[in-house]
Design a protein around this motif. Structure first.
Motif, PDB file in Angstrom:
ATOM      1  N   GLN A 115     -15.752   7.673  14.078  1.00 13.66           N
ATOM      2  CA  GLN A 115     -15.691   8.142  15.396  1.00 13.66           C
ATOM      3  C   GLN A 115     -15.476   7.063  16.348  1.00 13.66           C
ATOM      4  OE1 GLN A 115     -19.858   9.059  15.291  1.00 13.66           O
ATOM      5  NE2 GLN A 115     -19.536  11.054  14.700  1.00 13.66           N
ATOM      6  N   MET A 116     -15.901   5.728  16.212  1.00 12.68           N
ATOM      7  CA  MET A 116     -15.618   4.621  17.192  1.00 12.68           C
ATOM      8  C   MET A 116     -14.069   4.475  17.448  1.00 12.68           C
ATOM      9  SD  MET A 116     -18.594   1.982  16.521  1.00 12.68           S
ATOM     10  CE  MET A 116     -20.162   2.125  17.458  1.00 12.68           C
ATOM     11  N   PHE A 117     -13.248   4.285  16.390  1.00 15.27           N
ATOM     12  CA  PHE A 117     -11.593   4.251  16.218  1.00 15.27           C
ATOM     13  C   PHE A 117     -11.087   5.543  16.366  1.00 15.27           C
ATOM     14  CE2 PHE A 117     -13.814   0.384  14.837  1.00 15.27           C
ATOM     15  CZ  PHE A 117     -13.033  -0.574  15.504  1.00 15.27           C
ATOM     16  N   ASN A 118     -11.694   6.471  16.606  1.00 11.51           N
ATOM     17  CA  ASN A 118     -10.895   8.056  16.948  1.00 11.51           C
ATOM     18  C   ASN A 118     -10.090   8.212  15.531  1.00 11.51           C
ATOM     19  OD1 ASN A 118     -12.062   8.351  19.594  1.00 11.51           O
ATOM     20  ND2 ASN A 118     -10.660   6.776  20.213  1.00 11.51           N
ATOM     21  N   LEU A 119     -10.660   8.107  14.366  1.00 10.83           N
ATOM     22  CA  LEU A 119      -9.792   8.394  13.084  1.00 10.83           C
ATOM     23  C   LEU A 119      -9.776   9.868  12.939  1.00 10.83           C
ATOM     24  CD1 LEU A 119     -10.777   5.649  10.514  1.00 10.83           C
ATOM     25  CD2 LEU A 119      -8.903   5.619  12.181  1.00 10.83           C
ATOM     26  N   PRO A 120      -8.804  10.686  12.854  1.00  9.46           N
ATOM     27  CA  PRO A 120      -8.887  12.139  12.717  1.00  9.46           C
ATOM     28  C   PRO A 120      -9.189  12.442  11.398  1.00  9.46           C
ATOM     29  CG  PRO A 120      -6.639  11.372  12.490  1.00  9.46           C
ATOM     30  CD  PRO A 120      -7.431  10.097  12.795  1.00  9.46           C
ATOM     31  N   GLU A 121     -10.248  13.524  11.314  1.00  4.69           N
ATOM     32  CA  GLU A 121     -10.242  14.239  10.085  1.00  4.69           C
ATOM     33  C   GLU A 121      -9.658  15.331   9.800  1.00  4.69           C
ATOM     34  OE1 GLU A 121     -14.361  14.498   7.254  1.00  4.69           O
ATOM     35  OE2 GLU A 121     -14.508  14.262   9.413  1.00  4.69           O
ATOM     36  N   PHE A 122      -8.988  15.605   8.761  1.00  4.92           N
ATOM     37  CA  PHE A 122      -8.525  16.914   8.371  1.00  4.92           C
ATOM     38  C   PHE A 122      -9.361  17.693   7.426  1.00  4.92           C
ATOM     39  CE2 PHE A 122      -5.399  13.674   9.515  1.00  4.92           C
ATOM     40  CZ  PHE A 122      -4.573  14.203  10.523  1.00  4.92           C
ATOM     41  N   LYS A 123      -9.211  18.877   7.844  1.00  5.50           N
ATOM     42  CA  LYS A 123     -10.198  20.154   7.314  1.00  5.50           C
ATOM     43  C   LYS A 123      -9.942  20.494   5.901  1.00  5.50           C
ATOM     44  CE  LYS A 123     -11.699  24.898   7.869  1.00  5.50           C
ATOM     45  NZ  LYS A 123     -11.519  26.319   8.432  1.00  5.50           N
ATOM     46  N   ASN A 124     -10.926  20.447   5.104  1.00 14.29           N
ATOM     47  CA  ASN A 124     -10.712  20.667   3.810  1.00 14.29           C
ATOM     48  C   ASN A 124     -10.692  22.221   3.394  1.00 14.29           C
ATOM     49  OD1 ASN A 124     -10.934  21.109   0.978  1.00 14.29           O
ATOM     50  ND2 ASN A 124     -12.595  19.625   0.380  1.00 14.29           N
ATOM     51  N   ASN A 125      -9.892  23.108   2.915  1.00 15.25           N
ATOM     52  CA  ASN A 125      -9.927  24.468   2.969  1.00 15.25           C
ATOM     53  C   ASN A 125     -10.309  24.995   1.648  1.00 15.25           C
ATOM     54  OD1 ASN A 125      -8.837  25.502   5.498  1.00 15.25           O
ATOM     55  ND2 ASN A 125      -7.049  23.856   5.124  1.00 15.25           N
ATOM     56  N   CYS A 126     -11.074  23.996   0.559  1.00 14.72           N
ATOM     57  CA  CYS A 126     -11.275  24.502  -0.623  1.00 14.72           C
ATOM     58  C   CYS A 126     -12.585  25.562  -0.380  1.00 14.72           C
ATOM     59  CB  CYS A 126     -11.883  23.298  -1.540  1.00 14.72           C
ATOM     60  SG  CYS A 126     -12.668  23.788  -3.083  1.00 14.72           S
ATOM     61  N   PRO A 127     -12.583  26.618  -0.960  1.00  9.00           N
ATOM     62  CA  PRO A 127     -13.533  27.572  -0.778  1.00  9.00           C
ATOM     63  C   PRO A 127     -14.822  27.031  -1.502  1.00  9.00           C
ATOM     64  CG  PRO A 127     -11.979  28.379  -2.542  1.00  9.00           C
ATOM     65  CD  PRO A 127     -11.453  27.175  -1.705  1.00  9.00           C
ATOM     66  N   SER A 128     -14.898  26.195  -2.189  1.00  6.63           N
ATOM     67  CA  SER A 128     -16.199  25.492  -2.831  1.00  6.63           C
ATOM     68  C   SER A 128     -16.532  24.343  -2.191  1.00  6.63           C
ATOM     69  CB  SER A 128     -15.960  25.168  -4.500  1.00  6.63           C
ATOM     70  OG  SER A 128     -15.580  26.452  -5.053  1.00  6.63           O
ATOM     71  N   ALA A 129     -15.946  23.965  -0.995  1.00  4.49           N
ATOM     72  CA  ALA A 129     -16.504  22.665  -0.589  1.00  4.49           C
ATOM     73  C   ALA A 129     -17.833  22.596  -0.211  1.00  4.49           C
ATOM     74  CB  ALA A 129     -15.464  22.507   0.724  1.00  4.49           C
ATOM     75  N   ILE A 141       1.061  -1.180  -0.031  1.00  2.00           N
ATOM     76  CA  ILE A 141      -0.027   0.001   0.185  1.00  2.00           C
ATOM     77  C   ILE A 141       0.961   1.095   0.108  1.00  2.00           C
ATOM     78  CG2 ILE A 141      -1.529   1.341   1.134  1.00  2.00           C
ATOM     79  CD1 ILE A 141      -2.547  -1.306   2.643  1.00  2.00           C
ATOM     80  N   LEU A 142       0.640   2.171  -0.823  1.00  2.00           N
ATOM     81  CA  LEU A 142       1.402   3.624  -0.713  1.00  2.00           C
ATOM     82  C   LEU A 142       0.247   4.617  -0.809  1.00  2.00           C
ATOM     83  CD1 LEU A 142       3.776   5.492  -1.253  1.00  2.00           C
ATOM     84  CD2 LEU A 142       3.304   4.960  -3.937  1.00  2.00           C
ATOM     85  N   PRO A 143       0.148   5.257   0.476  1.00  3.53           N
ATOM     86  CA  PRO A 143      -0.801   6.329   0.488  1.00  3.53           C
ATOM     87  C   PRO A 143      -0.117   7.550  -0.239  1.00  3.53           C
ATOM     88  CG  PRO A 143      -0.289   5.203   2.681  1.00  3.53           C
ATOM     89  CD  PRO A 143       0.628   4.756   1.552  1.00  3.53           C
ATOM     90  N   VAL A 144      -0.971   8.149  -0.855  1.00  2.94           N
ATOM     91  CA  VAL A 144      -0.522   9.573  -1.468  1.00  2.94           C
ATOM     92  C   VAL A 144      -1.316  10.691  -1.334  1.00  2.94           C
ATOM     93  CG1 VAL A 144      -0.028  10.445  -3.862  1.00  2.94           C
ATOM     94  CG2 VAL A 144       0.502   8.119  -3.480  1.00  2.94           C
ATOM     95  N   HIS A 145      -1.045  11.890  -0.883  1.00  2.00           N
ATOM     96  CA  HIS A 145      -1.661  12.995  -0.710  1.00  2.00           C
ATOM     97  C   HIS A 145      -1.313  14.017  -1.737  1.00  2.00           C
ATOM     98  CE1 HIS A 145      -3.915  16.023   0.932  1.00  2.00           C
ATOM     99  NE2 HIS A 145      -3.099  16.851   1.192  1.00  2.00           N
ATOM    100  N   ILE A 146      -2.169  14.659  -2.272  1.00  5.83           N
ATOM    101  CA  ILE A 146      -1.789  15.719  -3.332  1.00  5.83           C
ATOM    102  C   ILE A 146      -2.454  17.190  -2.745  1.00  5.83           C
ATOM    103  CG2 ILE A 146      -2.010  16.933  -5.498  1.00  5.83           C
ATOM    104  CD1 ILE A 146      -1.961  14.080  -6.851  1.00  5.83           C
ATOM    105  N   ASP A 147      -1.498  17.902  -2.185  1.00  7.43           N
ATOM    106  CA  ASP A 147      -2.155  19.394  -1.729  1.00  7.43           C
ATOM    107  C   ASP A 147      -2.399  20.196  -2.575  1.00  7.43           C
ATOM    108  OD1 ASP A 147      -2.504  21.179   0.967  1.00  7.43           O
ATOM    109  OD2 ASP A 147      -1.197  22.213  -0.506  1.00  7.43           O
ATOM    110  N   ALA A 148      -3.618  20.801  -2.619  1.00  4.85           N
ATOM    111  CA  ALA A 148      -4.320  21.597  -3.664  1.00  4.85           C
ATOM    112  C   ALA A 148      -3.937  22.993  -3.629  1.00  4.85           C
ATOM    113  CB  ALA A 148      -5.785  21.727  -3.813  1.00  4.85           C
ATOM    114  N   GLY A 149      -2.963  23.431  -2.682  1.00  5.33           N
ATOM    115  CA  GLY A 149      -2.430  24.673  -2.628  1.00  5.33           C
ATOM    116  C   GLY A 149      -3.224  25.751  -2.000  1.00  5.33           C
ATOM    117  N   PHE A 150      -4.254  25.504  -1.282  1.00  2.00           N
ATOM    118  CA  PHE A 150      -5.081  26.507  -0.666  1.00  2.00           C
ATOM    119  C   PHE A 150      -4.654  26.981   0.831  1.00  2.00           C
ATOM    120  CE2 PHE A 150      -8.368  23.886  -2.879  1.00  2.00           C
ATOM    121  CZ  PHE A 150      -8.752  24.923  -3.722  1.00  2.00           C
ATOM    122  N   GLU A 151      -4.524  28.222   1.101  1.00  2.00           N
ATOM    123  CA  GLU A 151      -4.326  28.938   2.306  1.00  2.00           C
ATOM    124  C   GLU A 151      -4.865  28.048   3.512  1.00  2.00           C
ATOM    125  OE1 GLU A 151      -3.800  33.357   4.727  1.00  2.00           O
ATOM    126  OE2 GLU A 151      -4.770  32.776   2.535  1.00  2.00           O
ATOM    127  N   GLY A 152      -3.895  27.962   4.515  1.00  2.00           N
ATOM    128  CA  GLY A 152      -4.174  27.222   5.807  1.00  2.00           C
ATOM    129  C   GLY A 152      -4.591  25.674   5.550  1.00  2.00           C
TER     130      GLY A 152
END
Length: 251
Positions: A187-201, A59-70
């Motif tokens: 929620q049960m397994f305490n998985l964190p959720e990271f904020k989506n800063n897209c203005p169109s979200a 498994i190779l996790p990949v994240h692409i940051d879209a460049g939004f502030e914050g």
């Protein structure tokens, strides 16, 4: 309850993987990680499956940051690497370009297309023949209605789709799992959720369709299951034909 939910989700994921032949021996699978709960749950489930599956896969996790502030990309990077030991992360300007003055009409389409294109490229560079995405049962239903209402066609995302003459597949192991169960799992397994800063979200066509469907679901608990089953129970003889413009467009 915690154990029961996990067993139900594991069974649903296992059935989807089996039904659509998603994972083969000695494959390397790229997992697209957005930071949202769906992709976090997918990572958790796949790494758990890796320990007990009858086939070996990487498994190779990949994240692409879209460049939004914050952006929360740094926090996501720390969490994924600490939890799973591996993450490939790239910082791009796709979101900024998609929301530029030249592309105000449909920023989501361009941003999504650019990120998807880069995931394809990374998969090829890293020797991954499969890309796993966190789309769930609700996403598949919503996509059907988005296509009907806004594109004038009947179609949706499939649990497994091939690209480039079969050299690369997108797989969606959560295809049989409802969004509400993924949220509860997180929620049960305490998985964190990271904020989506897209203005169109919060201003998407998907959000509009979701509200419409939620209204339908309240009136009849069987509607969601019926819609999902209907996508593999098609009656072509009862669909309109377009040959020779037999049926003109509505005016």
């Amino acid at each position: 309850m915690k154990t029961g939910l996990k067993k139900r989700i594991d069974r649903a994921v296992g059935k989807a993987i089996h039904d659509w032949n998603m994972i083969s021996e000695n494959e390397r699978i790229l997992v697209g990680v957005s930071g949202g709960m769906d992709s976090q749950a997918l990572l958790n489930i796949l790494f758990s499956l890796k320990k007990r599956a009858p086939v070996n896969f990487d498994i190779l996790p990949v994240h692409i940051d879209a460049g939004f502030e914050g952006s929360s990309a740094k926090a996501l990077e720390t969490y994924i690497k600490d939890t799973y030991g591996v993450l490939k992360i790239e910082y791009k300007d796709y979101g900024i370009r998609a929301h530029s003055d030249k592309n105000r009409e449909n920023p989501c389409f361009l941003c999504s297309r650019l990120r998807r294109k880069r995931l394809f490229e990374i998969a090829q560079e890293q020797g991954c023949k499969k890309i796993a995405l966190g789309h769930n049962k609700d996403d598949i239903i919503e996509t059907l209605f988005i296509n009907i209402c806004y594109a004038g066609r009947i179609g949706t995302m499939k649990p497994r789709q091939s690209f480039f003459n079969g050299t690369l597949d997108i797989i969606r192991p959560l295809s049989y799992v409802e969004k509400k169960n993924i949220t509860l799992f997180g929620q049960m397994f305490n998985l964190p959720e990271f904020k989506n800063n897209c203005p169109s979200a919060d201003k998407t066509k998907r959000g509009e369709i979701r509200k419409l469907l939620e209204t339908l679901y309240k009136h009849n608990k069987h509607i969601k299951g019926n819609i999902f089953r209907s996508m593999s129970n098609i009656a072509p003889d009862y669909l309109l034909e377009t040959k020779n413009d037999r049926y003109p467009k509505s005016t």
